[in-house]
Design an enzyme around this catalytic site. Structure first.
Site, PDB file in Angstrom:
ATOM      1  NE  ARG A 112      -3.867  10.759   6.091  1.00  0.00           N
ATOM      2  CZ  ARG A 112      -2.533  10.606   6.201  1.00  0.00           C
ATOM      3  NH1 ARG A 112      -2.042  10.465   5.075  1.00  0.00           N
ATOM      4  NH2 ARG A 112      -2.274  10.150   7.356  1.00  0.00           N
ATOM      5  CG  HIS A 157       1.864  13.289   9.351  1.00  0.00           C
ATOM      6  ND1 HIS A 157       0.998  12.886   8.541  1.00  0.00           N
ATOM      7  CD2 HIS A 157       2.990  12.865   9.396  1.00  0.00           C
ATOM      8  CE1 HIS A 157       1.633  12.092   7.610  1.00  0.00           C
ATOM      9  NE2 HIS A 157       2.897  12.102   8.091  1.00  0.00           N
ATOM     10  CD  GLU A 202       3.492   5.853   8.222  1.00  0.00           C
ATOM     11  OE1 GLU A 202       4.592   6.156   8.834  1.00  0.00           O
ATOM     12  OE2 GLU A 202       3.234   5.915   7.313  1.00  0.00           O
ATOM     13  CG  ASN A 345      -0.245   5.742   5.885  1.00  0.00           C
ATOM     14  OD1 ASN A 345      -1.554   6.049   5.432  1.00  0.00           O
ATOM     15  ND2 ASN A 345       0.432   6.609   6.513  1.00  0.00           N
ATOM     16  CE1 TYR A 347       4.875   5.883   0.929  1.00  0.00           C
ATOM     17  CE2 TYR A 347       4.265   5.138   3.040  1.00  0.00           C
ATOM     18  CZ  TYR A 347       4.074   6.213   1.950  1.00  0.00           C
ATOM     19  OH  TYR A 347       3.644   7.312   2.293  1.00  0.00           O
ATOM     20  CD  GLU A 415       1.253   8.700   4.525  1.00  0.00           C
ATOM     21  OE1 GLU A 415       2.466   8.149   4.276  1.00  0.00           O
ATOM     22  OE2 GLU A 415       0.825   9.599   5.516  1.00  0.00           O
TER      23      GLU A 415
END
Ligand SMILES: *[C@@H]1O[C@H](CO)[C@@H](O)[C@H](O)[C@H]1NC(C)=O
Ligand SMILES: *[C@@H]1O[C@H](CO)[C@@H](O)[C@H](O)[C@H]1NC(C)=O
Ligand SMILES: *[C@@H]1O[C@H](CO)[C@@H](O)[C@H](O)[C@H]1NC(C)=O
Length: 528
Positions: A112, A157, A202, A345, A347, A415
């Site tokens: 990606r 992005h 995002e 995504n 984290y 992600e």
């Protein structure tokens, strides 16, 4: 948050050592021996992610126009932590063939990456196309094909072409049309070669940090207004690009189009306190629901809770109209269902509770509207940037929340990863991937969440926005002091390859040095 990071880290170390014995007891009692029984399905998509501005460099080569990050960082060289910019980055523009080899060596089937809008359309508009930029992405795609790798391409992005940012970027309703022109051009030019697209990466991070605060470029600090305009028109632009593809390209290109949303997991600080439970849910709706509900829910439009909060606050603050723009009925229908998968995504996790008198925010702002106190659990280690503390069960809870709210659509984790301050012997990253992937497996096998794929962030150390090159997320190290930008494999790359090749997590594949404790306390709580 930066200043508090040292304290948090010391706290994390103390706690992890004192809990180590407990952890071993827990392992004996709960019999984690059958952990290894879980396997990723044969057709599970493993991949690795990057983004154009973070790796390409070559900011003014091959006819590329400027993105707002180029322009802003040249004007504000002190903006990033290490006063760096993206002029060269990891130099992937020149080293793309080597980077494709690195992807191949991970054993994954998917790569990606993002197209740089100003590399393809130097002024952002489609009246002038850049042949060198077009050729570059054709060469990259050809290299991927030769390696039997499948491309997943992000259209946006964060590297907005400067001439369009000068017109207000995503706060300008006309940007929807200009994005649509860009999307049409890209689908036409590359649609034979690319079968899986994400429109936006995002939008929450982009709009909140860039339009609402000054943490990201364009640093507009238009809290509670600019950030909502940005969100509104990004959602609309996404949906129109999706409908364009559906109508004009999908019938013969047969690809899929989705959007990538980011989400921290929001955990109630006190898990039995209704006020904290409500605060956590308010946060999820204000940060994730605001994008996910219009696109993925059965009824569409912004979540009622979000609409009520922002409308109410706007009235109280004497605005004539709500700071959250309104979608027309046609737009609501157009947006609803405009994604073939949920790109996620993820984290980290934060603890949520009711604000105290000490929590003050600019009025208006997204934070003030959200009205939630966010803090980190000092028991959770922070190996790099101070916003990222490690809590693996967060990803499982988040996946369940998405399923419970939006139904059983395919989720692609586009992600997931962690940062540190560098080094090839990255035991903590090895453990992070093992544990987050294990929690993902639990969501799939025990909770029947439809996770279709997983992309590690990121292939190689890169330009991490405001952190510059200070924090490292890569599976491969990049020597940013060398003109060659030499790449070297980290332990985590070997470990990820083993997971991908065997479809299993072998927690002992990378052996910890004897004297070294586990980098952090393995957190098994809440595994039901
Ligand atoms: C290419 O990858 C597919 C699965 O992704 C595999 O079935 C096929 O055998 C591979 N072909 C080559 C030449 O490696
Ligand atoms: C809104 O206007 C009213 C009436 O003029 C005033 O009393 C109030 O303080 C204003 N509210 C804010 C948040 O400025
Ligand atoms: C607010 O901050 C002060 C000073 O740091 C502290 O003494 C007080 O306990 C805090 N109050 C609350 C409700 O957290």
């Amino acid at each position: 948050m930066r200043s508090s990071s040292k304290v948090a880290k010391i706290g994390a170390v103390l706690v992890s050592f004192s809990l180590l014995c407990l952890a071993h007891r827990a392992i004996a009692i709960e019999g984690f021996g059958n952990k290894e029984d879980y396997e990723f399905p044969e057709n599970f998509k493993f991949g690795v992610s990057t983004a154009a501005f973070q790796i390409e460099g070559a900011w003014n080569e091959g006819g590329k126009g400027e993105s707002m990050w180029d322009t802003y960082l040249h004007q504000h060289p002190e903006y990033t932590l290490d006063h760096s910019n993206g002029d060269i980055a990891a130099d992937s523009y020149h080293k793309y063939a080597e980077d494709v080899k690195l992807v191949k060596d991970l054993g994954v089937q998917y790569y990606r990456f993002s197209f740089s809008w100003p590399r393809l359309l130097p002024k952002g508009t489609d009246n002038k196309k850049n042949k060198d930029g077009i050729d570059y992405y054709h060469r990259l795609l050809k290299e991927l094909r030769k390696a039997n790798l499948t491309a997943m391409v992000t259209l946006f992005h964060w590297d907005m072409p400067t001439p369009l940012m000068d017109l207000g970027g995503w706060s300008n309703p006309k940007m929807v049309d200009y994005f649509l022109d860009y999307a049409r051009f890209v689908f036409t030019e590359f649609g034979d070669e690319v079968k899986i697209w994400t429109t936006m990466n995002e939008p929450q991070q982009h709009c909140y940090n860039g339009y609402g605060t000054n943490y990201f470029v364009p640093a507009l600090e238009s809290g509670g207004i600019g950030d909502y305009l940005c969100s509104h028109y990004m959602i609309l632009a996404h949906a129109k690009a999706y409908r364009l593809y559906e109508k004009e390209f999908k019938p013969y290109q047969n690809g899929r189009v989705g959007i990538t949303l980011d989400a921290f997991w929001a955990e109630p600080k006190n898990s039995i306190d209704p006020i904290d439970i409500e605060a956590a849910e308010r946060y999820r709706q204000m940060r994730v629901g605001i994008y996910a509900h219009p696109i993925f829910s059965k009824v569409g439009d912004y979540p009622p809770l979000v609409r009520n909060i922002i409308d109410g606050n706007s009235r109280q603050q004497n605005f004539t109209r709500s700071r959250l723009p309104v979608f027309s009925q046609d737009e609501i229908q157009e947006i609803k269902g405009s994604s073939d998968f949920f790109g996620l995504n993820h984290y980290t996790t934060y603890l949520m509770s009711q604000p105290t008198v000490n929590d003050t925010w600019t009025i208006p702002s997204w934070d003030h509207d959200t009205f939630v106190r966010m803090e980190q659990n000092p028991a959770w280690p922070i190996p790099g940037a101070d916003w990222l503390s490690i809590y693996p069960p967060g990803i499982r809870k988040l996946l369940n929340w998405i399923k419970n709210n939006y139904g059983d659509m395919p989720i692609i984790i586009t992600e997931n990863g962690m940062c540190d301050f560098g080094g090839l012997m990255d035991y903590t990253r090895v453990q992070y991937y093992n544990d987050y992937l294990y929690q993902t497996l639990l969501a799939m096998k025990k909770d029947y969440v439809n996770v279709e794929g997983y992309f590690a962030w990121t292939l190689l150390d890169d330009f991490e926005w405001t952190d510059g090159y200070a924090t490292k997320f890569g599976l491969y190290e990049v020597d940013f002091n060398s003109p060659e930008r030499t790449r070297r494999k980290k332990l985590s790359a070997d470990n990820y390859r083993n997971i991908v090749m065997t479809r299993k997590i072998d927690f002992d594949y990378i052996k910890q040095p004897r004297m070294k404790k586990l980098p952090y306390q393995r957190n098994e709580e809440n595994i039901v």
